[in-house]
Motif scaffolding. Sequence first.
Motif, PDB file in Angstrom:
ATOM      1  N   GLU A 255       0.813  -1.219   0.000  1.00  0.00           N
ATOM      2  CA  GLU A 255       0.000   0.000   0.000  1.00  0.00           C
ATOM      3  C   GLU A 255       0.846   1.268   0.000  1.00  0.00           C
ATOM      4  OE1 GLU A 255       0.477  -1.439   4.268  1.00  0.00           O
ATOM      5  OE2 GLU A 255       0.044  -2.307   2.294  1.00  0.00           O
ATOM      6  N   ALA A 256       2.163   1.121   0.229  1.00  0.00           N
ATOM      7  CA  ALA A 256       3.040   2.294   0.254  1.00  0.00           C
ATOM      8  C   ALA A 256       3.472   2.716  -1.145  1.00  0.00           C
ATOM      9  CB  ALA A 256       4.268   2.009   1.112  1.00  0.00           C
ATOM     10  N   VAL A 257       3.195   1.884  -2.140  1.00  0.00           N
ATOM     11  CA  VAL A 257       3.614   2.184  -3.508  1.00  0.00           C
ATOM     12  C   VAL A 257       2.654   3.176  -4.142  1.00  0.00           C
ATOM     13  CG1 VAL A 257       4.030   1.220  -5.796  1.00  0.00           C
ATOM     14  CG2 VAL A 257       4.718  -0.052  -3.753  1.00  0.00           C
ATOM     15  N   ASN A 258       3.199   4.237  -4.713  1.00  0.00           N
ATOM     16  CA  ASN A 258       2.396   5.257  -5.392  1.00  0.00           C
ATOM     17  C   ASN A 258       2.078   4.787  -6.812  1.00  0.00           C
ATOM     18  OD1 ASN A 258       2.319   7.769  -7.304  1.00  0.00           O
ATOM     19  ND2 ASN A 258       1.769   8.553  -5.296  1.00  0.00           N
ATOM     20  N   ALA A 259       0.794   4.645  -7.094  1.00  0.00           N
ATOM     21  CA  ALA A 259       0.380   4.118  -8.401  1.00  0.00           C
ATOM     22  C   ALA A 259       0.863   4.993  -9.546  1.00  0.00           C
ATOM     23  CB  ALA A 259      -1.139   3.967  -8.441  1.00  0.00           C
ATOM     24  N   GLU A 260       0.759   6.313  -9.382  1.00  0.00           N
ATOM     25  CA  GLU A 260       1.201   7.216 -10.445  1.00  0.00           C
ATOM     26  C   GLU A 260       2.680   7.026 -10.749  1.00  0.00           C
ATOM     27  OE1 GLU A 260      -0.318   9.476 -12.475  1.00  0.00           O
ATOM     28  OE2 GLU A 260      -2.203   8.633 -11.770  1.00  0.00           O
ATOM     29  N   GLN A 261       3.476   6.778  -9.693  1.00  0.00           N
ATOM     30  CA  GLN A 261       4.897   6.574  -9.898  1.00  0.00           C
ATOM     31  C   GLN A 261       5.155   5.251 -10.629  1.00  0.00           C
ATOM     32  OE1 GLN A 261       7.048   8.800  -9.462  1.00  0.00           O
ATOM     33  NE2 GLN A 261       9.008   7.750  -9.655  1.00  0.00           N
ATOM     34  N   VAL A 262       4.391   4.222 -10.290  1.00  0.00           N
ATOM     35  CA  VAL A 262       4.520   2.948 -10.995  1.00  0.00           C
ATOM     36  C   VAL A 262       4.273   3.144 -12.482  1.00  0.00           C
ATOM     37  CG1 VAL A 262       3.478   0.670 -11.331  1.00  0.00           C
ATOM     38  CG2 VAL A 262       3.926   1.495  -9.025  1.00  0.00           C
ATOM     39  N   PHE A 263       3.207   3.867 -12.814  1.00  0.00           N
ATOM     40  CA  PHE A 263       2.879   4.076 -14.217  1.00  0.00           C
ATOM     41  C   PHE A 263       3.941   4.925 -14.905  1.00  0.00           C
ATOM     42  CE2 PHE A 263      -1.701   3.893 -12.492  1.00  0.00           C
ATOM     43  CZ  PHE A 263      -1.638   2.503 -12.435  1.00  0.00           C
ATOM     44  N   ARG A 264       4.472   5.915 -14.182  1.00  0.00           N
ATOM     45  CA  ARG A 264       5.533   6.750 -14.750  1.00  0.00           C
ATOM     46  C   ARG A 264       6.748   5.894 -15.112  1.00  0.00           C
ATOM     47  NH1 ARG A 264       6.120  10.192 -10.817  1.00  0.00           N
ATOM     48  NH2 ARG A 264       4.910  11.890 -11.717  1.00  0.00           N
ATOM     49  N   VAL A 265       7.106   4.992 -14.210  1.00  0.00           N
ATOM     50  CA  VAL A 265       8.272   4.128 -14.427  1.00  0.00           C
ATOM     51  C   VAL A 265       8.035   3.185 -15.603  1.00  0.00           C
ATOM     52  CG1 VAL A 265       9.594   2.221 -13.423  1.00  0.00           C
ATOM     53  CG2 VAL A 265       9.105   4.256 -12.051  1.00  0.00           C
ATOM     54  N   VAL A 266       6.868   2.555 -15.633  1.00  0.00           N
ATOM     55  CA  VAL A 266       6.580   1.591 -16.695  1.00  0.00           C
ATOM     56  C   VAL A 266       6.480   2.281 -18.051  1.00  0.00           C
ATOM     57  CG1 VAL A 266       4.845  -0.040 -17.571  1.00  0.00           C
ATOM     58  CG2 VAL A 266       5.505  -0.083 -15.159  1.00  0.00           C
ATOM     59  N   GLU A 267       5.873   3.453 -18.091  1.00  0.00           N
ATOM     60  CA  GLU A 267       5.764   4.174 -19.360  1.00  0.00           C
ATOM     61  C   GLU A 267       7.133   4.601 -19.860  1.00  0.00           C
ATOM     62  OE1 GLU A 267       2.976   7.132 -18.227  1.00  0.00           O
ATOM     63  OE2 GLU A 267       1.332   5.677 -18.157  1.00  0.00           O
ATOM     64  N   LEU A 268       8.025   4.973 -18.954  1.00  0.00           N
ATOM     65  CA  LEU A 268       9.397   5.284 -19.346  1.00  0.00           C
ATOM     66  C   LEU A 268      10.053   4.040 -19.931  1.00  0.00           C
ATOM     67  CD1 LEU A 268      11.931   7.062 -19.444  1.00  0.00           C
ATOM     68  CD2 LEU A 268      12.347   6.456 -17.048  1.00  0.00           C
ATOM     69  N   ALA A 269       9.846   2.905 -19.303  1.00  0.00           N
ATOM     70  CA  ALA A 269      10.412   1.654 -19.819  1.00  0.00           C
ATOM     71  C   ALA A 269       9.858   1.339 -21.204  1.00  0.00           C
ATOM     72  CB  ALA A 269      10.119   0.511 -18.857  1.00  0.00           C
ATOM     73  N   GLN A 270       8.583   1.615 -21.414  1.00  0.00           N
ATOM     74  CA  GLN A 270       7.981   1.341 -22.713  1.00  0.00           C
ATOM     75  C   GLN A 270       8.572   2.216 -23.811  1.00  0.00           C
ATOM     76  OE1 GLN A 270       3.739   1.442 -21.006  1.00  0.00           O
ATOM     77  NE2 GLN A 270       3.548   0.018 -22.727  1.00  0.00           N
ATOM     78  N   ARG A 271       9.108   3.376 -23.446  1.00  0.00           N
ATOM     79  CA  ARG A 271       9.752   4.242 -24.439  1.00  0.00           C
ATOM     80  C   ARG A 271      11.148   3.730 -24.788  1.00  0.00           C
ATOM     81  NH1 ARG A 271       5.121   6.788 -25.798  1.00  0.00           N
ATOM     82  NH2 ARG A 271       4.208   7.901 -24.041  1.00  0.00           N
ATOM     83  N   ASN A 272      11.690   2.882 -23.948  1.00  0.00           N
ATOM     84  CA  ASN A 272      13.085   2.482 -24.116  1.00  0.00           C
ATOM     85  C   ASN A 272      13.287   1.009 -24.436  1.00  0.00           C
ATOM     86  OD1 ASN A 272      14.938   4.929 -23.196  1.00  0.00           O
ATOM     87  ND2 ASN A 272      13.139   4.938 -21.887  1.00  0.00           N
ATOM     88  N   PHE A 273      12.234   0.203 -24.283  1.00  0.00           N
ATOM     89  CA  PHE A 273      12.344  -1.228 -24.558  1.00  0.00           C
ATOM     90  C   PHE A 273      11.195  -1.671 -25.451  1.00  0.00           C
ATOM     91  CE2 PHE A 273      14.480  -0.572 -20.496  1.00  0.00           C
ATOM     92  CZ  PHE A 273      15.706  -1.195 -20.727  1.00  0.00           C
ATOM     93  N   ASP A 274      11.456  -2.716 -26.224  1.00  0.00           N
ATOM     94  CA  ASP A 274      10.426  -3.222 -27.126  1.00  0.00           C
ATOM     95  C   ASP A 274       9.436  -4.136 -26.407  1.00  0.00           C
ATOM     96  OD1 ASP A 274      11.406  -2.339 -29.991  1.00  0.00           O
ATOM     97  OD2 ASP A 274      13.176  -3.036 -28.913  1.00  0.00           O
ATOM     98  N   THR A 275       9.917  -4.898 -25.445  1.00  0.00           N
ATOM     99  CA  THR A 275       9.055  -5.780 -24.666  1.00  0.00           C
ATOM    100  C   THR A 275       9.461  -5.705 -23.207  1.00  0.00           C
ATOM    101  OG1 THR A 275       8.868  -7.297 -26.554  1.00  0.00           O
ATOM    102  CG2 THR A 275       8.164  -8.123 -24.401  1.00  0.00           C
ATOM    103  N   ILE A 276       8.489  -5.570 -22.321  1.00  0.00           N
ATOM    104  CA  ILE A 276       8.759  -5.486 -20.887  1.00  0.00           C
ATOM    105  C   ILE A 276       7.979  -6.582 -20.179  1.00  0.00           C
ATOM    106  CG2 ILE A 276       8.632  -4.055 -18.817  1.00  0.00           C
ATOM    107  CD1 ILE A 276       8.365  -2.317 -22.126  1.00  0.00           C
TER     108      ILE A 276
END
Length: 411
Positions: A255-276
């Motif tokens: 519950e301590a994980v910020n959802a917006e931050q999770v999405f920010r991280v994953v979206e950044l990964a999607q810009r840099n990798f073809d498959t995650i």
Amino acid sequence: MRNKILGIVTNTAEAAESWTLDVGDEGIHLILSEQEVAASDILGDRLSGQSLTLSMLAPSASLPSQLVSEAKAIILEVMPDDEASMRRLAALRAAHPALLVVAAVRNAEIPLVRALLRSGINDVLPLPLQASELTAILDHLRAEITAKGGQNVKTGQLVSIIKSVGGVGATTIATQAASLHARSVRQAGERVCLFDFDIQFGNAGTFLSITSPLTLADLLQGGNRVDRELLGSVTLETPTGLHVVTAPTEIMPLEAVNAEQVFRVVELAQRNFDTIYLDLPGNWTNWSMSLVARSEVIFLVCELTIASLRQARRQIALLRDQGIDPARIHVIANRVEKKLFRAIGLADAAAALDHPVNLSIANDFPLVSSALDQGVLIQELKARSRICKDMADIVDCAMQAVEARRQAEKG
């Protein structure tokens, strides 16, 4: 209460410092503070016929991750003497290098304009905003979007690995399949990354025999500082070419994980990798469900036992209730005994789940255990084993989804 203004809809029930006006279908977003909206002349009939989204946010407020992920162009208010505002602009540019970004600035002198353009900003718009100048920049952005084929910036495919119950071998499958996938596409220049999102009991790093002083925790706690450079510092590359973000070294409350931050991280990964690949925790959270909903492929790992199948059926029902297409859910039956007479077979499992079971992995505990202890691929120990073929089938399933999406985008 909702008021119609020039084809723009306002929701006056929300706080004045953070609300959105009309969503246009062209992916162009204008983000201004309340003060700059009031100082502009863009309301009234001056923008009749224009299509854009206006979000009213403070100059240093975090940008909603969903907004950024959907945008093709963003016009963003910037206060040069506000460090937080400048960091927001820099983070947006770094995380989304192909996104069209226009800085809206008051009293922008030539040296500042030159500095912004050198930093990769596409254009600079003076504030207070005038409708005529906004119309001109909108026409320019539409031309740029059209020239790019109307496509958004590259978005890598998400592959989620979830489990029916703990201990079914989901992380083993995640590490082995992601490694095989990375090796198979490496020569083509494609990049694959594995995120260990099991923030309490993640073991992907251990199974791959890698450690890092930086982990997923650094990304989750990085706020707006998360950019391509930090992501590169956190990821480790294995001999197969797989990039890995390991789980936090210390247990984190879900519950301590910020959802917006999770999405920010994953979206950044999607810009840099073809498959995650996402190795997700056993307990559901809002953010883990959202990641699964965004995934092109969902691998649900179970065993051919009554307890595991019962929980797998519940998981499938939950995913369906969330509106997730069942065709994206691929059940993997792990540790299957290749015997003529089994208490529960794959056909029995499919009937129990009311869902196809087309993927399975042979039970070869000594081989799997040896590979995990050494931190190597099973393929490197016994390439002709049945379990290697089963793992290859899982990778093929993920890669076929990649190709299917590419063909859909071309169409």
